[in-house]
Design a protein around this motif. Structure first.
Motif, PDB file in Angstrom:
ATOM      1  N   ILE A  70       6.632 -19.882  15.289  1.00  0.00           N
ATOM      2  CA  ILE A  70       7.888 -19.932  16.034  1.00  0.00           C
ATOM      3  C   ILE A  70       7.629 -19.898  17.537  1.00  0.00           C
ATOM      4  O   ILE A  70       8.537 -20.036  18.335  1.00  0.00           O
ATOM      5  CB  ILE A  70       8.819 -18.766  15.639  1.00  0.00           C
ATOM      6  N   TYR A  71       6.365 -19.719  17.915  1.00  0.00           N
ATOM      7  CA  TYR A  71       6.003 -19.656  19.323  1.00  0.00           C
ATOM      8  C   TYR A  71       5.496 -21.012  19.786  1.00  0.00           C
ATOM      9  O   TYR A  71       4.706 -21.646  19.110  1.00  0.00           O
ATOM     10  CB  TYR A  71       4.927 -18.593  19.558  1.00  0.00           C
ATOM     11  N   PRO A  72       5.924 -21.444  20.974  1.00  0.00           N
ATOM     12  CA  PRO A  72       5.439 -22.738  21.471  1.00  0.00           C
ATOM     13  C   PRO A  72       4.005 -22.612  21.986  1.00  0.00           C
ATOM     14  O   PRO A  72       3.536 -21.547  22.321  1.00  0.00           O
ATOM     15  CB  PRO A  72       6.405 -23.029  22.622  1.00  0.00           C
ATOM     16  N   GLY A  73       3.310 -23.748  22.037  1.00  0.00           N
ATOM     17  CA  GLY A  73       1.977 -23.767  22.623  1.00  0.00           C
ATOM     18  C   GLY A  73       0.885 -23.511  21.618  1.00  0.00           C
ATOM     19  O   GLY A  73       1.118 -23.320  20.434  1.00  0.00           O
ATOM     20  N   GLU A  74      -0.319 -23.534  22.131  1.00  0.00           N
ATOM     21  CA  GLU A  74      -1.490 -23.347  21.298  1.00  0.00           C
ATOM     22  C   GLU A  74      -2.210 -22.084  21.724  1.00  0.00           C
ATOM     23  O   GLU A  74      -2.007 -21.583  22.816  1.00  0.00           O
ATOM     24  CB  GLU A  74      -2.390 -24.570  21.410  1.00  0.00           C
ATOM     25  N   TYR A  75      -3.076 -21.626  20.882  1.00  0.00           N
ATOM     26  CA  TYR A  75      -3.782 -20.369  21.092  1.00  0.00           C
ATOM     27  C   TYR A  75      -5.277 -20.635  20.990  1.00  0.00           C
ATOM     28  O   TYR A  75      -5.735 -21.200  20.006  1.00  0.00           O
ATOM     29  CB  TYR A  75      -3.326 -19.375  20.022  1.00  0.00           C
ATOM     30  N   VAL A  76      -6.024 -20.276  22.012  1.00  0.00           N
ATOM     31  CA  VAL A  76      -7.457 -20.497  22.010  1.00  0.00           C
ATOM     32  C   VAL A  76      -8.158 -19.148  22.049  1.00  0.00           C
ATOM     33  O   VAL A  76      -8.346 -18.565  23.106  1.00  0.00           O
ATOM     34  CB  VAL A  76      -7.900 -21.343  23.226  1.00  0.00           C
ATOM     35  N   PRO A  77      -8.518 -18.599  20.883  1.00  0.00           N
ATOM     36  CA  PRO A  77      -9.228 -17.329  20.900  1.00  0.00           C
ATOM     37  C   PRO A  77     -10.631 -17.525  21.472  1.00  0.00           C
ATOM     38  O   PRO A  77     -11.273 -18.524  21.209  1.00  0.00           O
ATOM     39  CB  PRO A  77      -9.277 -16.908  19.432  1.00  0.00           C
ATOM     40  N   SER A  78     -11.082 -16.578  22.292  1.00  0.00           N
ATOM     41  CA  SER A  78     -12.401 -16.723  22.914  1.00  0.00           C
ATOM     42  C   SER A  78     -13.513 -16.168  22.035  1.00  0.00           C
ATOM     43  O   SER A  78     -14.679 -16.383  22.327  1.00  0.00           O
ATOM     44  CB  SER A  78     -12.415 -16.044  24.284  1.00  0.00           C
ATOM     45  N   VAL A  79     -13.173 -15.446  21.007  1.00  0.00           N
ATOM     46  CA  VAL A  79     -14.173 -14.912  20.080  1.00  0.00           C
ATOM     47  C   VAL A  79     -13.657 -15.081  18.662  1.00  0.00           C
ATOM     48  O   VAL A  79     -12.467 -15.218  18.440  1.00  0.00           O
ATOM     49  CB  VAL A  79     -14.464 -13.420  20.349  1.00  0.00           C
ATOM     50  N   ASN A  80     -14.568 -15.090  17.700  1.00  0.00           N
ATOM     51  CA  ASN A  80     -14.124 -15.169  16.325  1.00  0.00           C
ATOM     52  C   ASN A  80     -14.524 -13.897  15.582  1.00  0.00           C
ATOM     53  O   ASN A  80     -15.245 -13.055  16.110  1.00  0.00           O
ATOM     54  CB  ASN A  80     -14.637 -16.438  15.634  1.00  0.00           C
ATOM     55  N   GLU A  81     -14.070 -13.791  14.364  1.00  0.00           N
ATOM     56  CA  GLU A  81     -14.257 -12.577  13.573  1.00  0.00           C
ATOM     57  C   GLU A  81     -15.728 -12.225  13.381  1.00  0.00           C
ATOM     58  O   GLU A  81     -16.129 -11.071  13.544  1.00  0.00           O
ATOM     59  CB  GLU A  81     -13.572 -12.750  12.219  1.00  0.00           C
ATOM     60  N   GLU A  82     -16.540 -13.210  13.060  1.00  0.00           N
ATOM     61  CA  GLU A  82     -17.961 -12.945  12.828  1.00  0.00           C
ATOM     62  C   GLU A  82     -18.644 -12.436  14.088  1.00  0.00           C
ATOM     63  O   GLU A  82     -19.449 -11.509  14.044  1.00  0.00           O
ATOM     64  CB  GLU A  82     -18.688 -14.199  12.313  1.00  0.00           C
ATOM     65  N   GLU A  83     -18.340 -13.064  15.238  1.00  0.00           N
ATOM     66  CA  GLU A  83     -18.948 -12.651  16.506  1.00  0.00           C
ATOM     67  C   GLU A  83     -18.573 -11.218  16.862  1.00  0.00           C
ATOM     68  O   GLU A  83     -19.423 -10.429  17.293  1.00  0.00           O
ATOM     69  CB  GLU A  83     -18.507 -13.577  17.639  1.00  0.00           C
ATOM     70  N   ILE A  84     -17.310 -10.877  16.682  1.00  0.00           N
ATOM     71  CA  ILE A  84     -16.847  -9.538  17.041  1.00  0.00           C
ATOM     72  C   ILE A  84     -17.498  -8.491  16.146  1.00  0.00           C
ATOM     73  O   ILE A  84     -18.023  -7.487  16.629  1.00  0.00           O
ATOM     74  CB  ILE A  84     -15.314  -9.447  16.957  1.00  0.00           C
ATOM     75  N   LYS A  85     -17.472  -8.709  14.854  1.00  0.00           N
ATOM     76  CA  LYS A  85     -18.047  -7.714  13.941  1.00  0.00           C
ATOM     77  C   LYS A  85     -19.559  -7.572  14.155  1.00  0.00           C
ATOM     78  O   LYS A  85     -20.107  -6.482  14.036  1.00  0.00           O
ATOM     79  CB  LYS A  85     -17.696  -8.056  12.505  1.00  0.00           C
ATOM     80  N   LYS A  86     -20.222  -8.663  14.497  1.00  0.00           N
ATOM     81  CA  LYS A  86     -21.655  -8.614  14.796  1.00  0.00           C
ATOM     82  C   LYS A  86     -21.898  -7.785  16.065  1.00  0.00           C
ATOM     83  O   LYS A  86     -22.790  -6.954  16.101  1.00  0.00           O
ATOM     84  CB  LYS A  86     -22.174 -10.041  14.980  1.00  0.00           C
ATOM     85  N   LEU A  87     -21.090  -8.012  17.089  1.00  0.00           N
ATOM     86  CA  LEU A  87     -21.237  -7.256  18.336  1.00  0.00           C
ATOM     87  C   LEU A  87     -20.957  -5.781  18.116  1.00  0.00           C
ATOM     88  O   LEU A  87     -21.680  -4.912  18.607  1.00  0.00           O
ATOM     89  CB  LEU A  87     -20.317  -7.817  19.414  1.00  0.00           C
ATOM     90  N   VAL A  88     -19.911  -5.464  17.364  1.00  0.00           N
ATOM     91  CA  VAL A  88     -19.564  -4.063  17.102  1.00  0.00           C
ATOM     92  C   VAL A  88     -20.677  -3.380  16.318  1.00  0.00           C
ATOM     93  O   VAL A  88     -21.027  -2.236  16.591  1.00  0.00           O
ATOM     94  CB  VAL A  88     -18.206  -3.954  16.364  1.00  0.00           C
ATOM     95  N   SER A  89     -21.263  -4.077  15.362  1.00  0.00           N
ATOM     96  CA  SER A  89     -22.334  -3.460  14.580  1.00  0.00           C
ATOM     97  C   SER A  89     -23.605  -3.264  15.411  1.00  0.00           C
ATOM     98  O   SER A  89     -24.356  -2.325  15.189  1.00  0.00           O
ATOM     99  CB  SER A  89     -22.642  -4.287  13.336  1.00  0.00           C
ATOM    100  N   LYS A  90     -23.840  -4.140  16.393  1.00  0.00           N
ATOM    101  CA  LYS A  90     -25.020  -4.006  17.255  1.00  0.00           C
ATOM    102  C   LYS A  90     -24.829  -2.959  18.345  1.00  0.00           C
ATOM    103  O   LYS A  90     -25.788  -2.371  18.812  1.00  0.00           O
ATOM    104  CB  LYS A  90     -25.335  -5.344  17.935  1.00  0.00           C
ATOM    105  N   THR A  91     -23.606  -2.794  18.789  1.00  0.00           N
ATOM    106  CA  THR A  91     -23.332  -1.891  19.896  1.00  0.00           C
ATOM    107  C   THR A  91     -23.501  -0.449  19.450  1.00  0.00           C
ATOM    108  O   THR A  91     -23.016  -0.051  18.407  1.00  0.00           O
ATOM    109  CB  THR A  91     -21.892  -2.111  20.427  1.00  0.00           C
ATOM    110  N   HIS A  92     -24.152   0.314  20.278  1.00  0.00           N
ATOM    111  CA  HIS A  92     -24.358   1.730  19.982  1.00  0.00           C
ATOM    112  C   HIS A  92     -23.002   2.421  19.951  1.00  0.00           C
ATOM    113  O   HIS A  92     -22.127   2.121  20.761  1.00  0.00           O
ATOM    114  CB  HIS A  92     -25.259   2.350  21.055  1.00  0.00           C
TER     115      HIS A  92
END
Length: 148
Positions: free
Chosen positions: A13-35
């Motif tokens: 229902i929202y106009p326009g497009e959405y460009v996420p800068s990160v995806n699920e795999e990248e985020i979970k990988k970063l969180v698991s690597k981060t102390h």
């Protein structure tokens, strides 16, 4: 981090497009690597209203594309990741007390919420999530929430 594909939700229902800068795999990988000491757990306010729950999370200095918000059954996970912007590339910081490079919040929701219709907005450093109440609990429901 690489930029993910352009995403336009079906029947949005929202106009326009959405460009996420990160995806699920990248985020979970970063969180698991981060102390664990480096992962920021931002402050959260939860308010129950007559027909919905309002959740506010203080995460200043982000862009809406840097959030990944997911709901699986009655667990809400909020990830925020961005590269360290420092002092806009000007000089070396002499003192740096805040760091929002990697944020993660996991909130257990009551069983009477409708995770399919969660809406989210990010304004003035506050991520607001609006979660409508449901009459019945539905199992195995998973939703990715777009932040506007």
């Amino acid at each position: 981090m690489k930029i993910s594909k352009l995403y336009k939700p079906p029947n949005s229902i929202y106009p326009g497009e959405y460009v996420p800068s990160v995806n699920e795999e990248e985020i979970k990988k970063l969180v698991s690597k981060t102390h664990k000491k480096k992962i920021n757990h931002p402050p959260v306010n939860i308010t129950e209203l007559a027909d919905l729950f309002k959740i506010e999370i203080a995460i200043p200095g982000m862009k809406r594309e840097e959030f990944l918000v997911q709901a699986t059954e009655n667990v809400l996970q909020v990830y925020a990741v961005h590269k360290d912007r420092g002092f806009n590339g000007h000089g070396n910081p002499k003192q740096k007390e805040f760091n929002y490079e990697c944020c993660h919040s996991e909130i257990t929701l009551p069983e009477n919420v409708d995770t399919e219709f969660i809406s989210a907005e990010y304004k003035a450093g506050i991520l607001r999530l609006f979660i409508p109440k449901a009459k019945h609990f539905r199992k195995n429901l998973r939703a990715n929430i777009i932040v506007y």
